[in-house]
Design a protein around this motif. Structure first.
Motif, mmCIF file in Angstrom:
data_model
loop_
_atom_site.group_PDB
_atom_site.id
_atom_site.type_symbol
_atom_site.label_atom_id
_atom_site.label_comp_id
_atom_site.label_asym_id
_atom_site.label_seq_id
_atom_site.Cartn_x
_atom_site.Cartn_y
_atom_site.Cartn_z
ATOM 1 N N PRO A 7 63.290 -5.058 -41.162
ATOM 2 C CA PRO A 7 63.260 -6.541 -41.409
ATOM 3 C C PRO A 7 63.139 -7.232 -39.986
ATOM 4 C CG PRO A 7 65.430 -5.595 -42.330
ATOM 5 C CD PRO A 7 64.825 -4.394 -41.580
ATOM 6 N N PRO A 8 62.568 -8.409 -39.999
ATOM 7 C CA PRO A 8 62.109 -9.076 -38.817
ATOM 8 C C PRO A 8 63.321 -9.611 -38.141
ATOM 9 C CG PRO A 8 61.609 -10.347 -40.699
ATOM 10 C CD PRO A 8 62.059 -8.889 -41.353
ATOM 11 N N THR A 9 63.276 -9.991 -37.058
ATOM 12 C CA THR A 9 64.055 -10.913 -36.384
ATOM 13 C C THR A 9 64.194 -12.272 -36.874
ATOM 14 O OG1 THR A 9 62.833 -11.646 -34.748
ATOM 15 C CG2 THR A 9 63.875 -9.601 -34.200
ATOM 16 N N PRO A 10 65.272 -13.092 -36.708
ATOM 17 C CA PRO A 10 65.107 -14.478 -37.041
ATOM 18 C C PRO A 10 63.901 -15.177 -36.684
ATOM 19 C CG PRO A 10 67.429 -13.908 -36.535
ATOM 20 C CD PRO A 10 66.591 -12.680 -35.966
ATOM 21 N N THR A 11 63.793 -15.042 -35.164
ATOM 22 C CA THR A 11 62.428 -15.746 -34.975
ATOM 23 C C THR A 11 61.128 -15.405 -35.441
ATOM 24 O OG1 THR A 11 63.611 -16.002 -32.660
ATOM 25 C CG2 THR A 11 61.167 -16.048 -32.822
ATOM 26 N N THR A 12 60.901 -14.155 -35.837
ATOM 27 C CA THR A 12 59.782 -13.512 -36.543
ATOM 28 C C THR A 12 59.975 -13.882 -38.197
ATOM 29 O OG1 THR A 12 59.612 -11.650 -35.422
ATOM 30 C CG2 THR A 12 58.362 -11.727 -37.050
ATOM 31 N N ALA A 13 61.131 -14.131 -38.694
ATOM 32 C CA ALA A 13 61.189 -14.505 -40.040
ATOM 33 C C ALA A 13 60.796 -15.895 -40.108
ATOM 34 C CB ALA A 13 62.501 -14.173 -40.570
ATOM 35 N N LEU A 14 61.059 -16.681 -39.275
ATOM 36 C CA LEU A 14 60.798 -18.084 -39.358
ATOM 37 C C LEU A 14 59.250 -18.351 -39.077
ATOM 38 C CD1 LEU A 14 63.413 -19.668 -37.118
ATOM 39 C CD2 LEU A 14 63.238 -19.986 -39.626
ATOM 40 N N SER A 15 58.800 -17.511 -38.131
ATOM 41 C CA SER A 15 57.222 -17.546 -38.029
ATOM 42 C C SER A 15 56.362 -17.280 -38.933
ATOM 43 C CB SER A 15 56.943 -16.894 -36.562
ATOM 44 O OG SER A 15 56.618 -15.561 -36.925
ATOM 45 N N LYS A 16 57.052 -16.321 -39.898
ATOM 46 C CA LYS A 16 56.082 -15.828 -41.090
ATOM 47 C C LYS A 16 56.333 -16.631 -42.581
ATOM 48 C CE LYS A 16 56.014 -10.944 -39.905
ATOM 49 N NZ LYS A 16 55.875 -9.627 -40.174
ATOM 50 N N ASN A 17 57.408 -17.722 -42.480
ATOM 51 C CA ASN A 17 57.365 -18.427 -43.590
ATOM 52 C C ASN A 17 56.997 -19.974 -43.317
ATOM 53 O OD1 ASN A 17 58.604 -20.142 -45.526
ATOM 54 N ND2 ASN A 17 60.188 -18.252 -45.788
ATOM 55 N N ARG A 18 56.028 -20.377 -43.867
ATOM 56 C CA ARG A 18 55.485 -21.851 -43.721
ATOM 57 C C ARG A 18 56.646 -22.778 -44.084
ATOM 58 N NH1 ARG A 18 50.530 -21.027 -47.188
ATOM 59 N NH2 ARG A 18 49.295 -19.705 -45.744
ATOM 60 N N GLU A 19 57.696 -22.474 -44.896
ATOM 61 C CA GLU A 19 58.706 -23.475 -44.858
ATOM 62 C C GLU A 19 59.483 -23.907 -43.818
ATOM 63 O OE1 GLU A 19 60.870 -23.419 -48.605
ATOM 64 O OE2 GLU A 19 59.688 -21.708 -49.275
ATOM 65 N N TYR A 20 59.639 -22.959 -42.595
ATOM 66 C CA TYR A 20 60.208 -22.912 -41.679
ATOM 67 C C TYR A 20 59.470 -23.190 -40.382
ATOM 68 C CZ TYR A 20 63.577 -21.616 -45.025
ATOM 69 O OH TYR A 20 64.318 -21.511 -46.068
ATOM 70 N N SER A 21 58.168 -23.713 -40.446
ATOM 71 C CA SER A 21 57.351 -23.879 -39.240
ATOM 72 C C SER A 21 57.914 -25.006 -38.405
ATOM 73 C CB SER A 21 56.017 -24.336 -39.842
ATOM 74 O OG SER A 21 55.711 -25.454 -40.478
ATOM 75 N N ASP A 22 58.443 -26.053 -38.882
ATOM 76 C CA ASP A 22 58.899 -27.173 -38.098
ATOM 77 C C ASP A 22 60.133 -26.343 -37.161
ATOM 78 O OD1 ASP A 22 57.254 -29.011 -39.042
ATOM 79 O OD2 ASP A 22 58.569 -29.792 -40.433
ATOM 80 N N LEU A 23 60.953 -25.969 -37.965
ATOM 81 C CA LEU A 23 62.288 -25.227 -37.002
ATOM 82 C C LEU A 23 61.633 -24.110 -36.146
ATOM 83 C CD1 LEU A 23 65.187 -24.845 -36.781
ATOM 84 C CD2 LEU A 23 65.312 -23.100 -38.750
ATOM 85 N N LYS A 24 60.674 -23.359 -36.558
ATOM 86 C CA LYS A 24 60.148 -22.397 -35.508
ATOM 87 C C LYS A 24 59.642 -23.199 -34.305
ATOM 88 C CE LYS A 24 58.542 -18.365 -33.985
ATOM 89 N NZ LYS A 24 58.147 -18.787 -32.448
ATOM 90 N N GLN A 25 58.697 -24.264 -34.445
ATOM 91 C CA GLN A 25 58.376 -24.928 -33.415
ATOM 92 C C GLN A 25 59.618 -25.513 -32.550
ATOM 93 O OE1 GLN A 25 55.127 -28.057 -33.866
ATOM 94 N NE2 GLN A 25 55.729 -27.744 -35.991
ATOM 95 N N LEU A 26 60.645 -25.889 -32.949
ATOM 96 C CA LEU A 26 61.638 -26.510 -32.232
ATOM 97 C C LEU A 26 62.434 -25.263 -31.562
ATOM 98 C CD1 LEU A 26 62.982 -29.221 -34.958
ATOM 99 C CD2 LEU A 26 61.541 -29.246 -32.847
ATOM 100 N N VAL A 27 62.558 -24.175 -32.091
ATOM 101 C CA VAL A 27 63.202 -22.934 -31.705
ATOM 102 C C VAL A 27 62.281 -22.619 -30.192
ATOM 103 C CG1 VAL A 27 63.623 -20.631 -31.805
ATOM 104 C CG2 VAL A 27 64.546 -22.242 -33.436
#
Length: 163
Positions: A7-27
């Motif tokens: 399974p992906p890391t949290p950072t990778t999981a966020l980057s692979k899911n468009r619903e979390y693109s804002d959170l990924k940018q902020l991370v």
């Protein structure tokens, strides 16, 4: 047969899911991508893009405002959404307090209104608006990503205690 994929890391999981693109940018802006990488073990309470949109529609900051702000302040906001303990949705039960990775700051789990079961998460130090689940949890390696429908805001006292 080949072994199942890791399974992906949290950072990778966020980057692979468009619903979390804002959170990924902020991370990324806060410098937390490495901290939420392969060695991370815990829970990320992940506000989805709709949570950020709701703040902006209510007259609060937009994602671009967060991105233009101080990385150190942004990191404090995001660490308020990170727990050292790995939790599953079934472990989120009312009347439980959770320690965040923002030093000294805690979250409280309360029963969802309406008597239909479920829980909401709110800041423990003041009566802030609670957040609820926003869909199924996202699979990550040694961590849990639990989607939220609202951004949790630490109190000024929580932020001061973390300095």
């Amino acid at each position: 047969p080949p072994p199942p994929p890791t399974p992906p890391t949290p950072t990778t999981a966020l980057s692979k899911n468009r619903e979390y693109s804002d959170l990924k940018q902020l991370v990324d802006k806060a410098g937390l991508a490495g901290e939420l990488g392969p060695s991370f073990s815990g829970t990320v309470l992940a506000p989805n893009n709709a949570a950020f949109d709701a703040v902006a529609r209510a007259g609060g900051p937009k994602v671009s405002d967060f991105l233009g702000g101080s990385p150190a302040d942004l990191k404090k906001l995001l660490l308020f959404h990170v727990l050292s303990e790995k939790l599953t949705p079934s472990e989120l039960t009312p009347d439980r307090t959770l320690e965040t990775r923002l030093p000294g700051a805690r979250l409280a789990l309360v029963a969802a209104p309406g008597g239909k079961g479920g829980v909401q998460i709110k800041p423990a130090s003041y009566n802030g608006a609670p957040a609820g689940p926003a869909g199924p949890d996202v699979t990550a390696s040694n961590a849990a990503l639990l989607p939220l429908n609202r951004i949790l805001a630490p109190s000024k006292a929580d932020i001061q205690a973390s300095i």
